[in-house]
Design a protein around this motif. Structure first.
Motif, short mmCIF file in Angstrom:
data_model
loop_
_atom_site.label_atom_id
_atom_site.label_comp_id
_atom_site.label_asym_id
_atom_site.label_seq_id
_atom_site.Cartn_x
_atom_site.Cartn_y
_atom_site.Cartn_z
N THR A 197 -0.52 18.25 -10.22
CA THR A 197 -1.21 18.52 -9.47
C THR A 197 -0.94 17.37 -8.49
OG1 THR A 197 -2.91 18.93 -11.19
CG2 THR A 197 -3.26 17.81 -8.93
N LEU A 198 -0.81 17.45 -6.66
CA LEU A 198 -0.95 16.48 -6.45
C LEU A 198 -1.86 15.80 -5.56
CD1 LEU A 198 2.24 17.63 -4.07
CD2 LEU A 198 2.90 16.78 -5.59
N TYR A 199 -1.55 14.46 -5.88
CA TYR A 199 -2.56 13.29 -5.27
C TYR A 199 -2.44 13.00 -4.03
CZ TYR A 199 -4.71 14.57 -9.94
OH TYR A 199 -5.03 15.41 -11.55
N GLU A 200 -3.02 12.92 -3.02
CA GLU A 200 -2.63 12.08 -2.24
C GLU A 200 -3.61 11.64 -0.99
OE1 GLU A 200 -1.79 15.68 0.58
OE2 GLU A 200 0.06 16.07 -0.46
N ALA A 201 -3.41 10.80 -0.41
CA ALA A 201 -3.47 10.25 0.46
C ALA A 201 -3.21 9.16 1.49
CB ALA A 201 -4.10 8.39 -0.26
N ASP A 202 -3.58 8.54 2.64
CA ASP A 202 -2.71 8.24 3.73
C ASP A 202 -1.80 6.58 3.29
OD1 ASP A 202 -3.38 10.39 5.79
OD2 ASP A 202 -5.16 8.50 6.21
N LYS A 203 -0.54 7.14 3.56
CA LYS A 203 -0.17 5.83 3.61
C LYS A 203 -0.61 4.93 3.79
CE LYS A 203 4.82 7.55 2.01
NZ LYS A 203 6.55 6.95 2.36
N LEU A 204 -0.25 3.27 2.96
CA LEU A 204 -1.09 2.19 3.76
C LEU A 204 -0.26 1.21 4.20
CD1 LEU A 204 -3.99 1.89 1.51
CD2 LEU A 204 -4.12 3.41 3.58
N GLU A 205 0.47 0.56 5.62
CA GLU A 205 1.35 -0.47 6.10
C GLU A 205 0.64 -1.45 5.23
OE1 GLU A 205 3.81 0.76 6.66
OE2 GLU A 205 3.62 2.80 6.66
N THR A 206 0.96 -1.87 4.47
CA THR A 206 0.56 -3.28 4.06
C THR A 206 1.30 -4.16 2.66
OG1 THR A 206 -1.04 -4.84 2.66
CG2 THR A 206 -0.37 -2.26 2.55
N ASN A 207 1.85 -4.90 2.76
CA ASN A 207 2.65 -5.77 1.32
C ASN A 207 1.65 -6.86 0.59
OD1 ASN A 207 5.24 -4.91 2.47
ND2 ASN A 207 4.27 -6.80 3.77
N HIS A 208 -0.39 -6.06 0.36
CA HIS A 208 -0.51 -6.16 -0.19
C HIS A 208 -1.35 -5.47 -1.20
CE1 HIS A 208 -2.39 -8.91 3.91
NE2 HIS A 208 -0.95 -9.20 3.39
N ASN A 209 0.13 -5.39 -1.93
CA ASN A 209 -0.41 -4.27 -3.22
C ASN A 209 -0.14 -4.61 -4.81
OD1 ASN A 209 2.56 -4.52 -2.42
ND2 ASN A 209 2.73 -2.08 -2.17
N HIS A 210 0.17 -5.86 -4.16
CA HIS A 210 0.51 -6.25 -6.16
C HIS A 210 -0.42 -6.06 -7.10
CE1 HIS A 210 1.89 -9.32 -8.99
NE2 HIS A 210 0.68 -10.10 -8.41
N GLY A 211 -0.16 -5.63 -8.23
CA GLY A 211 -1.15 -5.01 -9.38
C GLY A 211 -1.49 -3.23 -9.04
N ALA A 212 -1.53 -3.17 -8.09
CA ALA A 212 -1.56 -1.38 -7.30
C ALA A 212 -1.46 -0.64 -9.35
CB ALA A 212 -1.19 -1.18 -5.96
N GLY A 213 -0.50 -0.87 -9.57
CA GLY A 213 0.07 0.40 -10.67
C GLY A 213 -0.63 -0.14 -11.81
#
Length: 274
Positions: free
Chosen positions: A200-216
């Protein structure tokens, strides 16, 4: 409130607040679940040395005492792991899961800190494969971690993700979701779920940002909270994808090295005082 769902995170502490158990507890709260924690390690980041990460493990006996404190309150509705600190902690945690018959287990196989390119405690990877994956409801590796768990040098495409998921599933885990991230060779930000039968694929638009600390960490914690509230795996992953995408969109610059996600974004919690 007597029926509030209870979720435990066994993970490292990130004093910058974006990742680790701090991210987990914030996510649990946003989901309306009650979060407990057992700290396995303390991660520090040196502002005088390009924000370099150092990991200080907590003694296994102290980690176990924390877990005993939590388990004394009765059965958990879910558990999530992050950075586990040592092989001894992994061995202990495997025994705890069996002894307490914990269900809804999310294993986030943290092997590298964001912004670093060196594997954190590489000996832990083998222990996670052998002792925790067979007990897990779902594991949530990123591309790098999926390659390590699957024995694939580079995971770059959706086909690579599928092959890695098949191999990881063979380790005994019930479900595998691989986080595509920004380095995936695809037009969208894609996460892939494999339950041993279908992808199953879950898709979203890619976000051009470096503010992703903690996303995982946030994504895995959201899955755990969703499972605790009775969602099936597919729905829990779908909601976690929406929650984490909103958190990344709401991210901000902590300093020039770290930009955490905003855990209140999905529920539209105000981050500013007017």
């Amino acid at each position: 409130m007597s029926n509030i769902r209870k979720v435990l995170t066994v993970a490292g502490s990130d004093s910058s607040g974006g990742a680790g158990l701090e991210a987990d507890l914030k996510t649990f709260q946003e989901y309306g679940t009650f979060g407990f924690c057992s700290i396995t390690s303390i991660v520090t980041m040196d502002p005088d040395n390009h924000w370099h990460h150092e990991v200080q493990p907590i003694d296994t006996g102290l980690v176990l005492k924390q877990i005993k404190t939590v388990m004394a309150g009765g059965k958990l509705d879910a558990m999530k792991t992050g950075m586990l600190g040592s092989v001894e902690i992994i061995e202990m945690l495997s025994k705890v899961i069996e002894e307490h018959e914990i269900s809804n287990i999310v294993i986030d196989p943290v092997m590298v800190c964001k912004g670093e390119d060196e594997v954190v405690q590489p000996e832990n990877g083998q222990a996670i494969r052998e002792l925790l994956l067979p007990r897990a409801t779902i594991t949530t590796p990123n591309l790098f971690e999926a390659g390590q768990l699957a024995g694939i040098a580079k995971v770059r495409t959706i086909d690579d993700m599928k092959e890695a998921a098949r191999r990881i599933y063979e380790r005994g885990v019930k479900n595998v979701v691989i986080k595509g991230g920004k380095t995936l060779e695809a037009e969208k930000a894609v996460d892939l779920l494999y339950d041993g039968r279908e992808f199953t694929l879950y898709e979203a638009d890619k976000l051009e940002t470096n503010h992703n600390h903690g996303a995982g960490c946030t994504f895995a914690a959201a899955i755990a909270a969703g499972l605790a509230k009775g969602m099936n795996v597919k729905d829990a992953v779908s909601r976690a994808k929406q929650f984490t995408t909103a958190a990344i969109q709401g991210g901000f610059a902590f300093n020039r090295f770290v930009g955490p996600v905003w855990h209140g974004a999905y529920n539209k919690a105000e981050g500013r005082i007017e």
